[in-house]
Design a protein around this motif. Structure first.
Motif, PDB file in Angstrom:
ATOM      1  N   GLU A 148     -53.809 -20.894   7.211  1.00 51.17           N
ATOM      2  CA  GLU A 148     -53.054 -20.767   8.458  1.00 51.17           C
ATOM      3  C   GLU A 148     -52.066 -21.923   8.590  1.00 51.17           C
ATOM      4  N   HIS A 184     -56.074 -16.429  13.955  1.00 49.53           N
ATOM      5  CA  HIS A 184     -55.068 -16.902  12.995  1.00 49.53           C
ATOM      6  C   HIS A 184     -53.756 -16.149  13.210  1.00 49.53           C
ATOM      7  N   LEU A 187     -51.296 -16.030  10.099  1.00 44.90           N
ATOM      8  CA  LEU A 187     -51.736 -15.115   9.052  1.00 44.90           C
ATOM      9  C   LEU A 187     -51.600 -13.667   9.503  1.00 44.90           C
TER      10      LEU A 187
END
Length: 223
Positions: A148, A184, A187
């Motif tokens: 991340e 996240h 991501l």
């Protein structure tokens, strides 16, 4: 020269959108290389299959006289010299390709198999205790947290879009399917960018059509 991609003739419904031959389809769609598909029996394993892949796995490709397995090796071979794996970025892309397969995928797959054992104990065997699953995710999360940070200010993992992104995104898609990327944001955005690419959409369409055709063939055989 036509390339042939070998996949299984059948897998259960739950992993169909996530098996690794999709990675190869995606790369081939990105570079515009035509390919055929062929199947090997999921069970029992045949001598012909084991002659190509001694562990009885897929994907496998046949490219002329070359037979090659392992998705990372195939990705490198089919895209060599293309924009997905250019000579001037080969070392960095290879580094991140290996990280996707050996660091991210290995850590997250352990957790995912435990979750699948909860859902499909007849297929995977008795599920582990909840605290064991939590521990597995805690370890996977250390990898996801690190990645991340890496992707917080990047569009793609190593400059322009490459096979490292294909392998990484295919791993992260699996994690996202189990809500493992909820914390996240970078991501999640990375997965969304990649899976919005036309080549991915074509690859996934054809990949899922393969299983629909396989189901139809099985129904015909048993009718």
């Amino acid at each position: 020269m036509t390339l042939t991609l070998y996949t299984l003739d059948w897998v259960p419904d739950f992993p169909r959108g996530f098996v690794r031959d999709l990675r190869i389809r995606w790369a081939l769609e990105e570079i515009g290389r035509p390919y055929d598909t062929a199947t090997v029996p999921s069970h029992p394993k045949t001598e012909a299959h084991l002659a190509m892949q001694p562990f009885g796995q897929v994907p496998i490709i046949k490219d002329g006289d070359l037979i090659l397995f392992e998705s990372g090796a195939i990705l490198q071979h089919v895209t060599q010299g293309s924009a997905l794996f250019p000579d001037d970025r080969r070392a960095e892309i290879t580094q991140w390709l290996f990280a996707a397969l050996n660091t991210l995928e290995m850590a997250t797959m352990h957790w995912q198999v435990m979750l699948l054992a909860q859902k499909f104990p007849d297929f995977f065997g008795p599920p582990p205790a909840g605290e064991v699953i939590d521990h597995a995710f805690a370890f996977a999360k250390t990898r996801l947290d690190a990645f991340e940070r890496r992707m917080a200010d990047r569009e793609w993992i190593a400059g322009e879009f490459s096979i490292a992104d294909i392998a990484t995104i295919d791993t992260l898609r699996n994690v996202a399917s189990e809500d493992g990327l909820a914390e996240h944001k970078a991501l999640t955005a990375y997965v969304d960018r990649a899976t919005d690419r036309p080549a991915f959409k074509r690859a996934l369409r054809d990949h899922m059509a393969h299983w629909q055709a396989a189901d139809a063939a099985r129904e015909t055989e048993t009718a």
